[in-house]
Design an enzyme around this catalytic site. Structure first.
Site, PDB file in Angstrom:
ATOM      1  N   PHE A 137     103.385  48.161 -15.016  1.00  0.00           N
ATOM      2  CA  PHE A 137     102.526  48.300 -16.192  1.00  0.00           C
ATOM      3  C   PHE A 137     102.172  46.908 -16.695  1.00  0.00           C
ATOM      4  O   PHE A 137     103.047  46.130 -17.054  1.00  0.00           O
ATOM      5  CB  PHE A 137     103.211  49.091 -17.320  1.00  0.00           C
ATOM      6  N   ASP A 222     105.508  39.012 -15.267  1.00  0.00           N
ATOM      7  CA  ASP A 222     105.159  39.625 -16.549  1.00  0.00           C
ATOM      8  C   ASP A 222     106.477  39.873 -17.283  1.00  0.00           C
ATOM      9  O   ASP A 222     107.222  40.796 -16.969  1.00  0.00           O
ATOM     10  CB  ASP A 222     104.398  40.935 -16.293  1.00  0.00           C
ATOM     11  N   LYS A 251     105.151  41.091 -26.756  1.00  0.00           N
ATOM     12  CA  LYS A 251     106.050  41.941 -27.544  1.00  0.00           C
ATOM     13  C   LYS A 251     106.944  41.225 -28.570  1.00  0.00           C
ATOM     14  O   LYS A 251     106.579  41.136 -29.718  1.00  0.00           O
ATOM     15  CB  LYS A 251     106.874  42.813 -26.599  1.00  0.00           C
TER      16      LYS A 251
HETATM   17  C1  LIG Z   1     103.737  46.239 -23.386  1.00  0.00           C
HETATM   18  C2  LIG Z   1     103.491  45.595 -22.074  1.00  0.00           C
HETATM   19  C3  LIG Z   1     102.228  45.086 -21.720  1.00  0.00           C
HETATM   20  C4  LIG Z   1     101.019  45.262 -22.600  1.00  0.00           C
HETATM   21  O1  LIG Z   1     101.159  44.636 -23.829  1.00  0.00           O
HETATM   22  P1  LIG Z   1     100.121  44.965 -25.019  1.00  0.00           P
HETATM   23  O2  LIG Z   1     100.533  44.022 -26.112  1.00  0.00           O
HETATM   24  O3  LIG Z   1     100.303  46.402 -25.368  1.00  0.00           O
HETATM   25  O4  LIG Z   1      98.763  44.683 -24.501  1.00  0.00           O
HETATM   26  C5  LIG Z   1     102.096  44.463 -20.497  1.00  0.00           C
HETATM   27  N1  LIG Z   1     103.134  44.317 -19.670  1.00  0.00           N
HETATM   28  C6  LIG Z   1     104.355  44.785 -19.973  1.00  0.00           C
HETATM   29  C7  LIG Z   1     105.481  44.583 -19.019  1.00  0.00           C
HETATM   30  C8  LIG Z   1     104.578  45.446 -21.180  1.00  0.00           C
HETATM   31  O5  LIG Z   1     105.785  45.930 -21.467  1.00  0.00           O
END
Ligand SMILES: *Cc1c(COP(=O)(O)O)cnc(C)c1O
Length: 392
Positions: A137, A222, A251
């Site tokens: 994700f 990420d 986050k």
């Molecule tokens: C939450 C998340 C995103 C997206 O972040 P947003 O601030 O909602 O755009 C991308 N990668 C990972 C691993 C996430 O947990």
């Protein structure tokens, strides 16, 4: 009051979220209250965002004093908190430079753009492919959903961007077979968050690093969900004895204020020159001042050490539940990024917990995710575990 708010929300707000029928009005530490005055212990933390809990006094103070001093001026000018935050991140990571934006998806957009531009600046314009993982994700913008390995996230948005390919996590041969002359980067979450708290194996990540080095491919981590102490290290890559070339954060970086950051090594970061990328709000004084204070609190108050210890304690308790209940299939995760895979639907358990005053979250239908503030104590964990024991 809450039913009016819920009726209005259903009428006026885009219907993209399936929400629980409570209206949260106040928070302090690991506790939240709804509009009826009911109390909840928070094991969601705004989805791994509020690492220092709610209304942390030092963060509130840093935020309000910066708000009263300088709110926003744009990136046409230098501002002090942005520079201080960038320098803190550089001093405490593998990276040499930081690009600031406002969310995780934007940080990943920046990473994808930087990886492509890095090769195009070197005259390798056909080298634009990104290989990401199944069940990954990376966000909801067009580029980041194109990099996301879950069909449900892409549904209805065809055609997605070209140049993205997928491979199973922890299968180095599959990655080796996918990697070709058009690949510019491999993109991985060290622990897949939304995908179900699925951990990359240390040997796999080392092999990915080696493969990237051999082929001159960039490695993007990420760490939007795993970063800022969540796994018991400041960044999850520190567990594995390797470093990525590019890392994204968001986050927990400002404990709930919108911020994203893309960090990279010098030779790669410089592929972004003046005018190549930008964000109006990126690195604005209020948000970066709050973020810097968050990072200072985390390091001065030994929050990461606490997360490591309490995470071990929590995981042992979840394993104890697994031993006692047939319906628990697996417990996984690191630090306070923990998942409990069930053989039954998770949502009814989440609803029962909500009624009993515990906020927990379910992903992929049957995986309970526990991502409380890193300041959570044993007593609160014991109370949740005792209730889960009853419910399971
Ligand atoms: C939450 C998340 C995103 C997206 O972040 P947003 O601030 O909602 O755009 C991308 N990668 C990972 C691993 C996430 O947990």
């Amino acid at each position: 009051m809450s039913s009016d708010i819920i009726t209005m929300a259903d009428r006026f707000i885009a219907a993209t979220y399936k929400r629980f029928p409570i209206v949260l009005t106040r928070g302090e530490g690991c506790t939240l209250w709804d509009s009826e005055g009911k109390e909840y212990i928070d094991f969601v933390a705004g989805i791994a965002v509020c690492n220092l809990g709610h209304a942390h006094p030092r963060v509130v103070k840093a935020l309000s004093s910066q708000a009263a001093t300088l709110f926003h001026v744009s990136n046409l000018y230098y501002t002090v908190p942005q520079v201080e935050l960038a320098s803190w991140l550089v001093e405490n990571s593998f990276a040499d430079r930081v690009f600031f934006c406002n969310s995780g998806a934007e940080a990943n957009e920046a990473a994808i753009k930087l990886a492509r531009r890095y090769f195009q600046e070197r005259g390798e314009s056909r080298r634009y492919g990104i290989i990401a993982m199944d069940l990954s994700f990376h966000g909801r913008t067009m580029a980041t959903l194109s990099a996301t390995g879950q069909a449900k996230i892409k549904k209805g948005y065809d055609p997605v961007l070209q140049g993205f390919d997928f491979t199973p996590l922890n299968d180095i041969e599959a990655l080796r077979n996918k990697l070709g002359p058009s690949t510019c980067a491999v993109m991985i979450e060290p622990i897949q968050g939304e995908g179900g708290i699925r951990c990359a194996e240390p040997g796999y990540l080392k092999a990915v690093r080696r493969l990237c080095d051999e082929t001159g491919t960039l490695l993007i981590f990420d760490e939007i969900q795993t970063g800022i102490g969540r796994t018991g290290k400041l960044f999850a890559y520190e567990h594995f004895g390797i470093e990525p070339d590019i890392m994204t954060l968001a986050k927990a970086l400002a404990n709930g204020l919108p911020i994203g950051a893309m960090l990279a090594k010098e030779n790669i970061a410089t592929a972004f020159g003046p005018g190549s990328h930008a964000s109006t709000f990126g690195g604005t004084p209020v948000v970066t001042a709050a973020s810097l204070e968050v990072l200072k609190v985390i390091s001065e108050e030994k929050i990461i050490e606490h997360c490591r210890d309490i995470g071990v304690y929590f995981k042992e308790k979840l394993l104890w539940l697994k031993n006692r209940h047939e319906s628990v299939e697996e417990v996984r995760g690191l630090g306070l990024l923990l998942g409990m895979k069930l053989k039954v639907e998770g949502e009814p358990i989440v609803m029962k917990c909500l009624k009993r005053g515990f906020l927990i979250n379910c992903i992929q239908g049957n995986i309970l995710r526990f991502v409380p503030p890193l300041i959570i104590d044993k007593d609160k964990i014991d109370r949740l575990v005792a209730y889960l024991d009853e419910v399971l």
